[in-house]
Write a protein that holds these residues in place. Structure first.
Motif, PDB file in Angstrom:
ATOM      1  N   LYS A 178      36.542 -17.708   0.850  1.00 29.62           N
ATOM      2  CA  LYS A 178      35.491 -16.694   0.832  1.00 29.62           C
ATOM      3  C   LYS A 178      35.787 -15.646  -0.247  1.00 29.62           C
ATOM      4  O   LYS A 178      34.912 -15.261  -1.017  1.00 29.62           O
ATOM      5  CB  LYS A 178      35.399 -16.035   2.215  1.00 29.62           C
ATOM      6  N   THR A 179      37.050 -15.217  -0.293  1.00 25.71           N
ATOM      7  CA  THR A 179      37.443 -14.228  -1.308  1.00 25.71           C
ATOM      8  C   THR A 179      37.144 -14.747  -2.707  1.00 25.71           C
ATOM      9  O   THR A 179      36.607 -14.035  -3.565  1.00 25.71           O
ATOM     10  CB  THR A 179      38.955 -13.941  -1.204  1.00 25.71           C
ATOM     11  N   TYR A 180      37.493 -16.005  -2.944  1.00 23.72           N
ATOM     12  CA  TYR A 180      37.289 -16.587  -4.268  1.00 23.72           C
ATOM     13  C   TYR A 180      35.809 -16.633  -4.621  1.00 23.72           C
ATOM     14  O   TYR A 180      35.415 -16.303  -5.740  1.00 23.72           O
ATOM     15  CB  TYR A 180      37.899 -17.990  -4.314  1.00 23.72           C
ATOM     16  N   SER A 237      46.938 -15.771  -9.073  1.00 22.20           N
ATOM     17  CA  SER A 237      46.435 -14.442  -8.695  1.00 22.20           C
ATOM     18  C   SER A 237      47.271 -13.852  -7.563  1.00 22.20           C
ATOM     19  O   SER A 237      47.967 -14.579  -6.846  1.00 22.20           O
ATOM     20  CB  SER A 237      44.991 -14.556  -8.231  1.00 22.20           C
ATOM     21  N   ASP A 238      47.175 -12.527  -7.392  1.00 18.80           N
ATOM     22  CA  ASP A 238      47.929 -11.873  -6.329  1.00 18.80           C
ATOM     23  C   ASP A 238      47.498 -12.341  -4.947  1.00 18.80           C
ATOM     24  O   ASP A 238      48.323 -12.681  -4.107  1.00 18.80           O
ATOM     25  CB  ASP A 238      47.748 -10.347  -6.425  1.00 18.80           C
ATOM     26  N   LYS A 245      49.808 -14.742  -2.483  1.00 20.99           N
ATOM     27  CA  LYS A 245      50.212 -14.086  -1.241  1.00 20.99           C
ATOM     28  C   LYS A 245      49.829 -14.964  -0.052  1.00 20.99           C
ATOM     29  O   LYS A 245      50.649 -15.251   0.825  1.00 20.99           O
ATOM     30  CB  LYS A 245      49.517 -12.726  -1.144  1.00 20.99           C
ATOM     31  N   MET A 246      48.563 -15.415  -0.058  1.00 20.45           N
ATOM     32  CA  MET A 246      48.106 -16.253   1.041  1.00 20.45           C
ATOM     33  C   MET A 246      48.911 -17.552   1.107  1.00 20.45           C
ATOM     34  O   MET A 246      49.361 -17.969   2.172  1.00 20.45           O
ATOM     35  CB  MET A 246      46.613 -16.560   0.844  1.00 20.45           C
ATOM     36  N   LYS A 282      55.186 -20.905 -11.268  1.00 20.78           N
ATOM     37  CA  LYS A 282      55.899 -19.865 -12.005  1.00 20.78           C
ATOM     38  C   LYS A 282      55.678 -18.472 -11.413  1.00 20.78           C
ATOM     39  O   LYS A 282      56.570 -17.643 -11.387  1.00 20.78           O
ATOM     40  CB  LYS A 282      55.462 -19.882 -13.474  1.00 20.78           C
ATOM     41  N   ALA A 283      54.438 -18.223 -10.916  1.00 18.05           N
ATOM     42  CA  ALA A 283      54.117 -16.882 -10.439  1.00 18.05           C
ATOM     43  C   ALA A 283      54.416 -16.691  -8.956  1.00 18.05           C
ATOM     44  O   ALA A 283      53.898 -15.775  -8.331  1.00 18.05           O
ATOM     45  CB  ALA A 283      52.646 -16.583 -10.712  1.00 18.05           C
TER      46      ALA A 283
END
Lengths: 305, 430
Positions: free
Chosen positions: B56-58, B339-340, B344-345, B356-357
Motif C-alpha cells: 500500500k505504501t509503495y 528505500s528506508d 525496515k519492513m 548492500k543497503a
C-alpha cells in the motif's frame, strides 16, 4: 390420442407453449453451458493433458503415450490399486450389511427410532480431514498403550481406515435403506405371513427383492466412495508405513489410488505431472468400468412392484 | 408449478455460480494502470500483513499497483500452478530450492545484470538453472541451530560456553535428563514427527550429514546419488534428541506435541529450530535469556562450525509477464531493498536481507549467526536445498525414522536417505 385440455393456466395455452417448445434450446442453454464449463471441458482437457508434458496447463506439450507407460510401470501405483481394490470390496460388503441391519432394526417401530436415525446419520456431516485427525487421536490413544501407533503397521492403517469409513458411511446408506424398506407394500408382507413364512423367509424372499433398487444405489455409492477415498487417507496415515525396497524405491503401504495420484502430481517435479494426469485418467476408467458392471449386475435383480 | 419454480431457481443459482467467478477478475484487469503492475505471490503466511502494508505504501508513493496474495501454509506449489495459468499471472514469485528450479525454471527471468541483481551483497543464495543462468535470488536469509534457554542452563549448573562439540553437548544433556525430576525441566523439547514439525529433522537436521558429504565431494549441483557417509552423525544427534527428552520416543510419530510451547513454558533447555522463531519466543523470553548454538553431531572439527545460514526465500520474476510488468516488478523489488521503509519492513518481518543497503537486524539468533562468522567459524550452507523431489524424499525419511523410533532398524533410515535420494533424483530428471 386425446389432446391435453387447457387446465386454466395460460402457460399451458398452445399459443404460448408452441413458441416455447420451438425455442427449447434457449432454455437448455444455461444448464448446458454450465455442464460444459464444469464437466465436459475439464474432462476433455484432462484427457488431453494425460498425453502431454506440462507445468501449468497452458504450457502443455504433446508427447504421446509415454505418461501411460510410466504410470503402468510404477510399482507404487499398482500397489495402491490392489490396496484400494481390497479396501473397496471389504468396505462395500461391511457397509451394506451393517447399514441394512441398522435400517431393518430401525423400521421395526422401536422406541426412539428417530433419535437413533439422526445420531447414526451425523458422522456424515463431518469433513473427511477432520474425521481423519479425530480418529487418528482415538486410534493412537489406544495403540500408545502398546507402544505403537497406527503408522507402524499396514494392517492397523487398513482397519483404521475401514472403521473410519464404516462409521461415516453406514448412517448415510441406512437412510437410503430405510426409505426402501418403508416403501415395501404392507400387503406383500402380510400375504407372506398368511402363507406361513417366518421372519427370515419374509426378509429373504419378499423384503430384499423389493428393496433391490436401494441396494443398487447403496452398492454404487459405497463402491465408488471406497475407490475415491482421499481426505481420510491423507489425514489418517498419509501412506505410512513405507516399505524400503532394495532397488531404492519405496512403497507407501497404505496409500490409496487418489492419494497416489495427488502425490505424483504435487510431490514430484513437473516431469511427473503428466504421469499423474495419466494415472487420473486410468483411475477414472477403472472406477467407471467397475461401477457400470456393478450397476448391471444388481439392476438385473431388481423387481418391478 | 412448484417443481417448475424450483428448477428455475436451481438453474439460476447454477448460472450465478458460474459467472461470479469471472466478475472479480475482469474488474481487476480493468483497473490495471498503463505503467505496469506487480503481483507478488507470497509464501510466508506470517509475513502477509506486513507485505500488504508495504504494498500500500509503495502504491501511495509511486502510483504503481502492487497486489500481494499469500498462499495458505503448505499449498504454495498448488496455488502457483493454478495462478500461473491465469491471464494475470504472478509477476513475482518464490523459487526456493533446486527442485522448484526444475519445475519453474522456464518461467524464471534471468536476473543477471538487472538493477536488483546489482544490489545483492552476496551471490550465496542465488539459485541457477542447469545452463547457469540465474533463476532466483535470495531476499532474506535465516539461520537455524539449537536454541538454548540460558537461564535454565545456568540453573542446571552449566553455561553455553561449555558446549563446543557433540561430546560436551551430550554430557550436559544427559546430566540434565537424569536430573529432570529435581530440576523441573528436561534437556530437549519433543521431536514431533507430524507434518507441523517433521521438517525440522527431515529437512534441517538432515542438512548436517548432507553438508559434510557435499564438502567431501564438492557438490555444485544436485548429485544423482549420495553415499550417506555421515549418517552416523545423524543417528548420534537423533538418538540424543529422542533420549534426553521428556516424551517417549514411540509416541513421536503421532503425539501431536508442540515443542515451541514446551520451550516457551520452560520445560526444556534445548530446542532445534531457526531464527524465524525469534518474534514468537521473544514474547516470553528476554533477549539475554536465549541464544542459538550450532548443531553439534560428532563430526571432526565441528568446534569451528557456525550456524546453518541460508534461505528458501528466493525471488523469481515471471519471464512470461508483459515487459512493463516485469519492469514495474524489478522497480518494486529494488525499492524494497534500497528505500528506508522497504528495508525496515523486510528486516523486521523477514530477517537479514542480503543487499548492500541492509540495516542491522534486532533478531538475537541472526546476531548469533553473525558473531560466529565474525569469530572465524564456518557458516554452514543449506545443503538440503539440493534435495530432489523434496516432499517425497522427506516423506520417506520421516516414515523410516518413525519405524526406527518404534524399535525398527536404522537400516531403513539409511535406505530412505541414500536410495531414496537416487530414486527421487531419477524421478525428477526423467
Amino acid at each position: 390420442m386425446k389432446k391435453k385440455t387447457n387446465d386454466g393456466t395460460s402457460v399451458n395455452s398452445p399459443l404460448l407453449r408452441r413458441p416455447i417448445q420451438r425455442m427449447f434450446f434457449v432454455f437448455l442453454l444455461p444448464t448446458f453451458i454450465a455442464f460444459c464449463i464444469g464437466f465436459v471441458y475439464p474432462f476433455l482437457q484432462g484427457m488431453y493433458l494425460s498425453f502431454c508434458s506440462f507445468t501449468t496447463i497452458s504450457s502443455a506439450k504433446f508427447i504421446g503415450i509415454g505418461n501411460y507407460i510410466k504410470a503402468l510401470e510404477d510399482a507404487t501405483f499398482t500397489h495402491a490399486f490392489w490396496f484400494t481394490a481390497l479396501f473397496a470390496v471389504i468396505s462395500v460388503v461391511l457397509i451394506n450389511v451393517l447399514a441394512f441391519l441398522v435400517a431393518y432394526l430401525l423400521t421395526l417401530k422401536i422406541k426412539g427410532a428417530n433419535l437413533f436415525r439422526t445420531a447414526f446419520f451425523m458422522p456424515n456431516l463431518i469433513g473427511g480431514i477432520v474425521l481423519g485427525y479425530i480418529w487418528s487421536m482415538i486410534f493412537n490413544g489406544i495403540l500408545s498403550k502398546y507402544q505403537t501407533s497406527i503408522l507402524m503397521e499396514t494392517k492397523y492403517g487398513f482397519w483404521g481406515l475401514m472403521i473410519l469409513m464404516l462409521w461415516q458411511q453406514i448412517g448415510y446408506m441406512m437412510i437410503i435403506y430405510i426409505a426402501g424398506l418403508q416403501s415395501v407394500p404392507e400387503e406383500l408382507i402380510e400375504a407372506a405371513r398368511i402363507d406361513g413364512a417366518n421372519r427370515w423367509q419374509t426378509l429373504i424372499h419378499v423384503t430384499i427383492p423389493n428393496v433391490m433398487s436401494s441396494i443398487t444405489i447403496c452398492m454404487f455409492l459405497s463402491l465408488t466412495n471406497g475407490f475415491k477415498l482421499f481426505d481420510q487417507n491423507l489425514a489418517l496415515t498419509a501412506g505410512q508405513p513405507f516399505i524400503f525396497q532394495d532397488d531404492g524405491s519405496q512403497i507407501k503401504t497404505t496409500e490409496m489410488l487418489a492419494l497416489n495420484i495427488y502425490n505424483t502430481f504435487y510431490g514430484q517435479s513437473s516431469a511427473a505431472r503428466g504421469t499423474g494426469q495419466a494415472k487420473a485418467v486410468i483411475f477414472f476408467v477403472l472406477v467407471a468400468l467397475i461401477s457400470v458392471i456393478q450397476l448391471r449386475a444388481t439392476r438385473s435383480k431388481e423387481v418391478q412392484q | 408449478m412448484k417443481k417448475k419454480l424450483i428448477s428455475i431457481l436451481m438453474a439460476a443459482a447454477m448460472v450465478a455460480t458460474v459467472f461470479t467467478g469471472c466478475g472479480g477478475d475482469s474488474g481487476e484487469s480493468a483497473s490495471k494502470s498503463d505503467n505496469g503492475s506487480v503481483y507478488w505471490l507470497n509464501f510466508k503466511p506470517e509475513a502477509d500483513e506486513a507485505l500488504q502494508d508495504i504494498a500500500k505504501t509503495y502504491t501511495e508513493q509511486t502510483g504503481v499497483e502492487v497486489k500481494v496474495v499469500t498462499a495458505a501454509e503448505g499449498t504454495y506449489e498448488q496455488t502457483l500452478t493454478s495462478e500461473m495459468d491465469k491471464s494475470n499471472a504472478p509477476t513475482l514469485f518464490v523459487v526456493g530450492n533446486q527442485a522448484a528450479v526444475k519445475t519453474w525454471g522456464d518461467y524464471c527471468l534471468d536476473l543477471e545484470g538487472t538493477k536488483i541483481y546489482e544490489q545483492l551483497s552476496t551471490d550465496d543464495f542465488t539459485l541457477r538453472k542447469d545452463d547457469g543462468t540465474v533463476a532466483s535470488i535470495g531476499y532474506c536469509y535465516e539461520s537455524f541451530g539449537i536454541i538454548v534457554n540460558k537461564t535454565l542452563l545456568e540453573k542446571a549448573g552449566h553455561s553455553v560456553d561449555e558446549i563446543t562439540d557433540f561430546a560436551s553437548l551430550k554430557s550436559i544433556a544427559d546430566e540434565i535428563h537424569a536430573n529432570a525430576d529435581t530440576l523441573g525441566f528436561d534437556a530437549f523439547t519433543s521431536s514431533g514427527m507430524d507434518d507441523s514439525s517433521s521438517w525440522r529433522f527431515s529437512g534441517h537436521l538432515a542438512n548436517m550429514p548432507l553438508y559434510y558429504e557435499s564438502v567431501d565431494d564438492n557438490w555444485t549441483e544436485c548429485p544423482a546419488e549420495i553415499k550417506g557417509t555421515y549418517l552416523d552423525l545423524y543417528k548420534n544427534i537423533w538418538d540424543l534428541y529422542t533420549t534426553d527428552c521428556a516424551v517417549d520416543k514411540t509416541s513421536l510419530a503421532t503425539g501431536g506435541y508442540d515443542a515451541e510451547a514446551e520451550f516457551m513454558n520452560g520445560e526444556a533447555v534445548f530446542y532445534q529450530n531457526g531464527s524465524w522463531e525469534y518474534p514468537t519466543l521473544s514474547e516470553k523470553l528476554g533477549d539475554d535469556e536465549m541464544c542459538m548454538i550450532p548443531i553439534y553431531c560428532g563430526a571432526e572439527g565441528e568446534e569451528n562450525n557456525g550456524l546453518c545460514s541460508g534461505t528458501e526465500n528466493c525471488w523469481a520474476v515471471n519471464a512470461n509477464a508483459d515487459q512493463k510488468d516485469i519492469d514495474a516488478t524489478i522497480d518494486f523489488m529494488t525499492w524494497l531493498v534500497t528505500s528506508d521503509e522497504g528495508t525496515k519492513m523486510m528486516t523486521e518481518t523477514l530477517g537479514i536481507i542480503p543487499y548492500k543497503a541492509a540495516p542491522d537486524s534486532k533478531n538475537v539468533f541472526l546476531e548469533n549467526a553473525l558473531e560466529y562468522s565474525e569469530a572465524g567459524k564456518t557458516t554452514i550452507p543449506w545443503t538440503f536445498n539440493y534435495t530432489p523431489n523434496v516432499d517425497e524424499w522427506r516423506a520417506g525419511v520421516v516414515a523410516a525414522m518413525n519405524q526406527y523410533d518404534a524399535g525398527g532398524s536404522w537400516d531403513d533410515v539409511e535406505k530412505a536417505f541414500v536410495d531414496g535420494w537416487a530414486t527421487q533424483y531419477k524421478a525428477a530428471n526423467q
